[in-house]
Design a protein around this motif. Structure first.
Motif, PDB file in Angstrom:
ATOM      1  N   LYS A 152       0.816  -1.226   0.000  1.00  0.00           N
ATOM      2  CA  LYS A 152       0.000   0.000   0.000  1.00  0.00           C
ATOM      3  C   LYS A 152       0.849   1.276   0.000  1.00  0.00           C
ATOM      4  CE  LYS A 152      -0.755   1.154   4.835  1.00  0.00           C
ATOM      5  NZ  LYS A 152      -0.586   0.139   5.876  1.00  0.00           N
TER       6      LYS A 152
ATOM      7  N   CYS B  88       0.201  -7.713   1.531  1.00  0.00           N
ATOM      8  CA  CYS B  88      -0.987  -7.271   0.794  1.00  0.00           C
ATOM      9  C   CYS B  88      -2.183  -7.245   1.719  1.00  0.00           C
ATOM     10  CB  CYS B  88      -1.315  -8.249  -0.331  1.00  0.00           C
ATOM     11  SG  CYS B  88       0.016  -8.475  -1.518  1.00  0.00           S
TER      12      CYS B  88
ATOM     13  N   SER C 110      -5.534  -6.354   0.077  1.00  0.00           N
ATOM     14  CA  SER C 110      -6.736  -6.195  -0.750  1.00  0.00           C
ATOM     15  C   SER C 110      -6.592  -7.086  -1.976  1.00  0.00           C
ATOM     16  CB  SER C 110      -6.903  -4.739  -1.198  1.00  0.00           C
ATOM     17  OG  SER C 110      -5.855  -4.386  -2.087  1.00  0.00           O
ATOM     18  N   GLU C 111      -7.724  -7.249  -2.658  1.00  0.00           N
ATOM     19  CA  GLU C 111      -7.744  -8.057  -3.870  1.00  0.00           C
ATOM     20  C   GLU C 111      -6.735  -7.509  -4.909  1.00  0.00           C
ATOM     21  OE1 GLU C 111      -9.388 -10.755  -4.414  1.00  0.00           O
ATOM     22  OE2 GLU C 111      -9.208 -10.955  -6.586  1.00  0.00           O
ATOM     23  N   CYS C 112      -6.764  -6.202  -5.138  1.00  0.00           N
ATOM     24  CA  CYS C 112      -5.872  -5.635  -6.161  1.00  0.00           C
ATOM     25  C   CYS C 112      -4.402  -5.801  -5.770  1.00  0.00           C
ATOM     26  CB  CYS C 112      -6.191  -4.167  -6.412  1.00  0.00           C
ATOM     27  SG  CYS C 112      -7.610  -3.946  -7.483  1.00  0.00           S
ATOM     28  N   GLU C 113      -4.102  -5.652  -4.488  1.00  0.00           N
ATOM     29  CA  GLU C 113      -2.708  -5.839  -4.071  1.00  0.00           C
ATOM     30  C   GLU C 113      -2.283  -7.293  -4.266  1.00  0.00           C
ATOM     31  OE1 GLU C 113      -2.487  -2.146  -0.845  1.00  0.00           O
ATOM     32  OE2 GLU C 113      -2.233  -4.191  -0.115  1.00  0.00           O
TER      33      GLU C 113
ATOM     34  N   LEU D 280      -3.515  -9.272  -6.591  1.00  0.00           N
ATOM     35  CA  LEU D 280      -3.356  -9.441  -8.043  1.00  0.00           C
ATOM     36  C   LEU D 280      -2.006  -8.904  -8.502  1.00  0.00           C
ATOM     37  CD1 LEU D 280      -6.918  -8.459  -9.304  1.00  0.00           C
ATOM     38  CD2 LEU D 280      -5.773 -10.664  -9.695  1.00  0.00           C
ATOM     39  N   MET D 281      -1.627  -7.754  -7.954  1.00  0.00           N
ATOM     40  CA  MET D 281      -0.344  -7.163  -8.358  1.00  0.00           C
ATOM     41  C   MET D 281       0.812  -8.068  -7.928  1.00  0.00           C
ATOM     42  SD  MET D 281       1.233  -3.384  -7.659  1.00  0.00           S
ATOM     43  CE  MET D 281      -0.156  -2.490  -8.295  1.00  0.00           C
TER      44      MET D 281
ATOM     45  N   ARG E  38       0.914 -11.109 -10.223  1.00  0.00           N
ATOM     46  CA  ARG E  38       1.434 -10.829 -11.565  1.00  0.00           C
ATOM     47  C   ARG E  38       2.922 -10.487 -11.542  1.00  0.00           C
ATOM     48  NH1 ARG E  38      -3.766  -7.736 -14.311  1.00  0.00           N
ATOM     49  NH2 ARG E  38      -5.248  -9.302 -13.582  1.00  0.00           N
TER      50      ARG E  38
ATOM     51  N   GLU F 274     -11.769 -12.578  -0.520  1.00  0.00           N
ATOM     52  CA  GLU F 274     -10.345 -12.269  -0.666  1.00  0.00           C
ATOM     53  C   GLU F 274      -9.482 -13.339   0.012  1.00  0.00           C
ATOM     54  OE1 GLU F 274      -9.591  -8.119   0.202  1.00  0.00           O
ATOM     55  OE2 GLU F 274     -11.058  -7.508  -1.304  1.00  0.00           O
TER      56      GLU F 274
ATOM     57  N   HIS G 132      -8.721 -16.052  -2.549  1.00  0.00           N
ATOM     58  CA  HIS G 132      -7.621 -15.695  -3.448  1.00  0.00           C
ATOM     59  C   HIS G 132      -6.273 -15.849  -2.741  1.00  0.00           C
ATOM     60  CE1 HIS G 132      -6.000 -12.603  -6.611  1.00  0.00           C
ATOM     61  NE2 HIS G 132      -5.316 -13.719  -6.609  1.00  0.00           N
TER      62      HIS G 132
ATOM     63  N   THR H 290     -15.067   4.954 -15.986  1.00  0.00           N
ATOM     64  CA  THR H 290     -15.963   4.123 -15.173  1.00  0.00           C
ATOM     65  C   THR H 290     -17.415   4.560 -15.250  1.00  0.00           C
ATOM     66  OG1 THR H 290     -15.384   5.536 -13.314  1.00  0.00           O
ATOM     67  CG2 THR H 290     -14.202   3.450 -13.485  1.00  0.00           C
TER      68      THR H 290
END
Ligand SMILES: *Cc1c(COP(=O)(O)O)cnc(C)c1O
Length: 411
Positions: free
Chosen positions: A54, A74, A76-79, A81-82, A85, A104, A107, A409
């Motif tokens: 973050k 991490c 969160s979901e986006c963290e 995912l990052m 990847r 979450e 995941h 959006t």
């Protein structure tokens, strides 16, 4: 002394290549921090730093940490995912829960991340979302105030995080019945402290608690996660935290509770964010407006959308004018952004050399919780991020937002 780890010609070269405002990050500086931290804890069994994503959520930065042997923290979901990847997996990821959507956990479990439960009720949520892993971590909240010497450093009793000690003792026994084989403990009791005694004191608390909980639940303590909180000197008169001293302080506590680290098995983890990247980022912006009413104002082309900490916390960020490092501070200014919010000020009543329109202004210590806290209020967009590479080149690692991003959006 302000942090002058890069010379002005680097800032000027960057600003001649990319339009302001943007954050500039120093790769060599980030690597130096990671190496100093790893060296300070080289005595500790299976030491690992999990960079708090973050603080500076950019894959190019995470890759640098990966190369330095760090993992990622991490929440969160986006963290996640990052991290995924970027190729982080398994025990290279800590997932710190905190009132998050239950999916979450699925995941995080699919990635085999180490799960750090924020609450006893998370046991059942995790059991239903990915299952109880063999290694489980929980966050401790001691309640009351947390003090160092005579200073109150934080008020865990008012903080939303963590479990009580009684809950840990009960909850770990339950987790063991549900299949857990070993546990870790985590706590974050003071934020942004440059007091060298913070980590050693926290470590002592968690080591003793871990030994007690382990005896009560019959699972071994696998690790202690000292989390974040080691701070940086935002103000020129503040002392830097001495990470070598801090590592040695934690080693003494370790030896006191567990004996010789060469023979003991309890691992040490950290999740520093600010300490790693904060001083290695600068927000570059040009003076574009000057106004004199009851005070002197300099308007710059950055605003709180690019760096929210002064508006949000009244935080001090040092500012210097490129080419005028050694000039006398003969004026006093408020340095402002363009938001229709009177708190959109990077500095209030700040002594500075005379600012001329077109001057390149450098706002220091923006490498953590800078770009990351950005927002689009007032239709202002988030800036680019530029990496000053260790071979002396500049690489755009995130482009600036465009109006198309702002509208993307809308339905
Ligand atoms: C924010 C955070 C960190 C990093 O904190 P810093 O003050 O940037 O070092 C680490 N762990 C958790 C769980 C956090 O929420």
């Amino acid at each position: 002394m302000p942090n002058f780890s890069l010379p002005d010609n680097v800032f000027e070269a960057a600003a001649s290549r990319f339009p302001t405002p943007f954050h500039l990050y120093d790769e060599a500086g980030i690597r130096r921090k990671a190496r100093a931290l790893n060296a300070a804890f080289s005595w500790a069994p299976s030491f690992k730093e999990y960079f708090a994503v973050k603080a500076l959520p950019n894959p190019h930065i995470l890759k640098i940490f990966q190369e330095e042997g760090c993992g990622v923290d991490c929440s969160s979901e986006c963290e996640l995912l990052m991290a995924e990847r970027c190729g982080f997996a398994g025990e290279e990821i800590m997932f710190s829960a905190n009132a998050m959507p239950p999916e979450e956990f699925d995941h995080a479990r699919a990635l085999n991340a180490i799960i750090n439960l924020d609450d006893m009720s998370d046991i059942d949520i995790l059991a239903a979302h990915g299952g109880i892993p063999e290694t489980i971590c929980a966050r401790f909240n001691p309640g009351g105030d947390f003090t160092l010497g005579t200073s109150i450093m934080g008020s865990p009793g008012d903080s939303k995080y963590g479990w009580t000690k009684e809950q840990l003792i009960q909850g770990m026994a339950r987790l063991r019945e549900m299949g857990a084989k070993r546990f870790g403990l985590h706590a974050f009791l003071a934020s942004n402290t440059t007091d060298n005694s913070y980590y050693p004191k926290l470590a002592g608390i968690l080591f003793e608690l871990g030994a007690e909980v382990s005896a009560a639940c019959g699972m071994p303590l696998a690790f202690v996660n000292l989390s974040g909180g080691v701070g940086i000197p935002y103000r020129p008169d503040q002392q830097e935290a001495d990470i070598a001293w801090i590592g040695e302080g934690v080693r003494k506590e370790y030896t006191r509770v567990f004996g010789d680290p060469e023979k003991a098995t309890v691992g040490i983890k950290t999740e520093l964010g600010r300490f790693m990247t904060g001083p290695n980022g600068w927000l570059l912006t040009h003076a574009i407006h000057e106004k004199k009413i009851y005070k002197n104002y300099i308007g710059v082309d950055a605003c709180a959308s690019n760096l929210m900490r002064p508006a949000m916390y009244g935080a001090y960020h040092h500012i210097h004018i490129c080419g005028k490092r050694d000039a006398q501070n003969e004026k006093v200014y408020d340095i402002t952004g363009c938001l229709c919010e009177n708190n959109d000020k990077f500095a209030i009543d700040r002594p500075l050399p005379e600012v001329k329109l077109g001057d390149l202004m450098v706002i220091h210590d923006t490498g953590a919780h800078g770009w990351a806290m950005g927002y689009q209020y007032n239709g202002r967009l988030r800036s680019a991020e530029i990496l000053y590479t260790q071979d002396g080149d500049f690489r755009m690692i995130r482009r600036a937002e465009t109006p198309e991003d702002y509208f993307a959006t809308l339905v």
